[in-house]
Every structure is written in structure tokens, then in C-alpha cells.
Scaffold this motif. Structure first.
Motif, short mmCIF file in Angstrom:
data_model
loop_
_atom_site.label_atom_id
_atom_site.label_comp_id
_atom_site.label_asym_id
_atom_site.label_seq_id
_atom_site.Cartn_x
_atom_site.Cartn_y
_atom_site.Cartn_z
N GLU A 42 24.08 3.98 -14.43
CA GLU A 42 22.63 3.93 -14.52
C GLU A 42 22.00 4.36 -13.20
O GLU A 42 20.99 5.08 -13.18
N GLU A 65 26.61 -0.06 -14.56
CA GLU A 65 25.47 -0.16 -13.65
C GLU A 65 25.45 1.00 -12.67
O GLU A 65 24.39 1.55 -12.35
N ARG A 72 19.62 8.14 -11.98
CA ARG A 72 18.35 8.18 -11.23
C ARG A 72 18.44 9.06 -9.99
O ARG A 72 17.44 9.28 -9.31
N ASN A 111 16.81 -1.49 -11.35
CA ASN A 111 15.41 -1.53 -10.90
C ASN A 111 15.27 -2.44 -9.68
O ASN A 111 14.59 -2.10 -8.70
N GLU A 112 15.90 -3.59 -9.76
CA GLU A 112 15.82 -4.56 -8.67
C GLU A 112 16.51 -4.04 -7.41
O GLU A 112 15.97 -4.15 -6.30
N ILE A 165 19.43 -1.89 -16.76
CA ILE A 165 18.26 -1.20 -16.23
C ILE A 165 17.50 -2.11 -15.27
O ILE A 165 17.09 -1.69 -14.18
N GLU A 166 17.32 -3.36 -15.67
CA GLU A 166 16.61 -4.31 -14.82
C GLU A 166 17.33 -4.54 -13.50
O GLU A 166 16.70 -4.66 -12.44
N LYS A 167 18.66 -4.59 -13.55
CA LYS A 167 19.42 -4.82 -12.31
C LYS A 167 19.26 -3.65 -11.35
O LYS A 167 19.03 -3.84 -10.15
N THR A 183 16.98 -1.01 -6.44
CA THR A 183 16.35 0.19 -5.87
C THR A 183 14.84 0.05 -5.68
O THR A 183 14.17 1.04 -5.39
N LYS A 184 14.32 -1.14 -5.81
CA LYS A 184 12.86 -1.34 -5.81
C LYS A 184 12.20 -0.93 -4.50
O LYS A 184 11.01 -0.58 -4.48
N LYS A 197 9.31 6.13 -3.50
CA LYS A 197 9.20 6.85 -4.77
C LYS A 197 8.71 8.28 -4.61
O LYS A 197 8.73 9.05 -5.57
N GLU A 211 19.15 -3.14 -21.41
CA GLU A 211 17.98 -3.61 -20.67
C GLU A 211 18.40 -4.39 -19.43
O GLU A 211 17.77 -4.28 -18.37
#
Length: 268
Positions: free
Chosen positions: A166, A163, A170, A88-89, A84-86, A91-92, A96, A81
Motif C-alpha cells: 500500500e 502494508e 503511493r 495514512n497514519e 489504508i488507515e495505517k 505518512t501523515k 503533500k 481499510e
């Protein structure tokens, strides 16, 4: 150590093998630079045939030791998790609605690097239709800033290997060299991959663009450009490839799939 296995077959690895203290020091007759002299057990020469994967080649050592190696399963761990959160941050801010292309333009061996102006031209041709994300280490920042004009997301030096894996999961496409990033992306099983394996030979920017089209028309998940004048524009010449393999190699006007010659006369 009880057992030392030298799979590099060079003088520098032989020195370690000879003095590591292992009772059993196993090398192959394929060793170079007299590296076989460091071993006290020597196995047969290993196959370097084009259709022999390196993993199967080195598993000859496990077979020699009596270990079962008929089934090869290589899986990366699932992301935590926190990982994933890192990502997400990081590539925010990506769009999309556009596919993601990860570009890994460097490796520790500068002799394997593609011309930096080629990278620059390629990114310019892709940037309107795709999210461009550049990866690497802090040592690659100068190169990345040059080829991207400092316009695209740059996560070089901001990820560890898990990381980075991950992030590659994507990606829709990863464009890279003969590097650890290429192999890591491949192990993720998700992204398509175009890898440039002989940058000292001619690999034109248009070859990269056309190579990427093979993913849609022929179901391949990887295209390796080995240099020379192997332009991929003649799509009909590649009809026999179908969806029979994960990777296509294009080398000097010849197309290979896992070592099998599919067509020997690709015409530009």
C-alpha cells in the motif's frame, strides 16, 4: 504430498524433494549440484535467455503437468481499510506538495548491498525536492539511520507485506536493490522503479539520477542498473526505446528492453 516440483535446482532443495514423500518428484535437466537425482520425472532444460521472464521459465512445469498457462495475470489484492488507515497514519506528516520516493536500501544478502556512502550521497541530492521514505526490516535500522542522518521518515519494521505494498502504491519512485521489495513494488504497478542489481560493480550516484529521467522522456516504468560504466547521460541515444516496454536494462554501455538490444554504444 502428491507432487513436488524443485525450481531451485540445488543440493539443499534436492534433499527436501527426495525426502518429502511426494509420489511424483519433478525436476529439470537445468538442475545443478546433481539435484536432478532427487527427481523421478525430469523435464527439458529451461531457457535462461535474457528475454525469457522467470515466470515463463517456471511455467514449463505446469505445461508438463498439462495445465493451461498461456495467459499470465498477477494481481495483488486491494488494500483493506485497516491497511489504508495505517499507511495514512504513518505518512501523515509528509509534504503533500512533493513527490514521494521510497528507498529500500537493504536485502537479506549483504553481498547485494550498495555502498552505504553512495546511499547517503544520493539521499542528500534528493531530499530538498522529494519526500524520502525508507523501508526495510528492524535489522536494517542501523544502515537506514546512517544513510538518512535520521532526518527522513523511516517505516522499516513497521509494516507487513500488504502494508508495504500500500505504501509503494503511493510512491512516485522506488529506488532499491535486487530484493523482494523491488518485486513487490513492481507488482503494485504504480511506482517507477530504479533497481541496482550489481552493486559490486560501479553504479554511480549520477547514474541513478539520470536513470530516473528516462521515466519522463521514454515512458519506461523501470530502469535496472546492472553495473559497469553504462552512464545514461546520452538521452538521444535512447530515442528508440519510446514507450515500448515496462523496463530498461543498462549493462556495460548496452541498453536492453526485454532482452532486445536497443543500442549497443551508449556514450557517456
Amino acid at each position: 504430498y502428491d507432487i513436488a516440483i524443485d525450481t531451485q535446482f540445488l543440493l539443499k532443495s534436492a534433499a527436501w524433494t527426495a525426502f518429502c514423500g511426494a509420489k511424483r518428484r519433478i525436476v529439470s535437466k537445468s538442475a545443478r549440484e546433481f539435484a536432478h537425482l532427487a527427481g523421478n520425472e525430469i523435464i527439458e532444460k529451461l531457457s535462461y535467455a535474457y528475454n525469457t521472464h522467470a515466470t515463463k521459465r517456471y511455467l514449463k512445469f505446469s505445461e508438463y503437468l498439462g495445465l493451461e498457462s498461456s495467459e499470465i495475470i498477477a494481481k495483488l489484492p486491494t488494500s483493506s481499510e485497516k491497511t489504508i488507515e495505517k499507511i495514512n497514519e504513518l505518512t501523515k506528516d509528509l509534504n503533500k506538495t512533493k513527490p514521494i520516493i521510497g528507498i529500500a536500501p537493504a536485502t537479506t544478502w549483504t553481498t547485494k548491498h550498495w555502498n552505504k556512502d553512495n546511499w547517503k550521497e544520493l539521499i542528500k541530492k534528493l531530499e530538498n525536492d522529494y519526500n524520502i521514505v525508507l523501508t526495510g526490516t528492524k535489522k536494517d535500522l542501523e544502515l537506514i539511520e546512517y544513510i538518512s542522518n535520521d532526518k527522513h521518515l523511516n517505516i522499516a519494521g513497521q509494516t507487513n507485506l500488504l502494508e508495504l505494498a500500500e505504501f509503494f502504491r503511493r510512491c512516485d519512485l522506488v529506488i532499491s536493490l535486487d530484493s523482494g521489495s523491488t518485486h513487490l513494488a513492481w507488482a503494485c504497478e504504480k511506482p517507477k522503479i530504479v533497481s541496482i542489481l550489481s552493486p559490486h560493480l560501479t553504479v554511480a550516484v549520477d547514474h541513478i539520477l539520470v536513470a530516473a529521467q528516462l521515466f519522463q522522456t521514454h515512458g519506461a516504468t523501470g530502469v535496472e542498473l546492472l553495473g559497469g560504466d553504462a552512464h545514461l547521460a546520452a538521452q538521444t541515444e535512447l530515442a528508440a526505446v519510446g514507450k515500448s516496454g515496462r523496463c530498461i536494462n543498462v549493462y556495460c554501455r548496452t541498453v536492453y528492453i526485454f532482452g532486445k538490444i536497443i543500442n549497443g554504444s551508449i556514450i557517456s
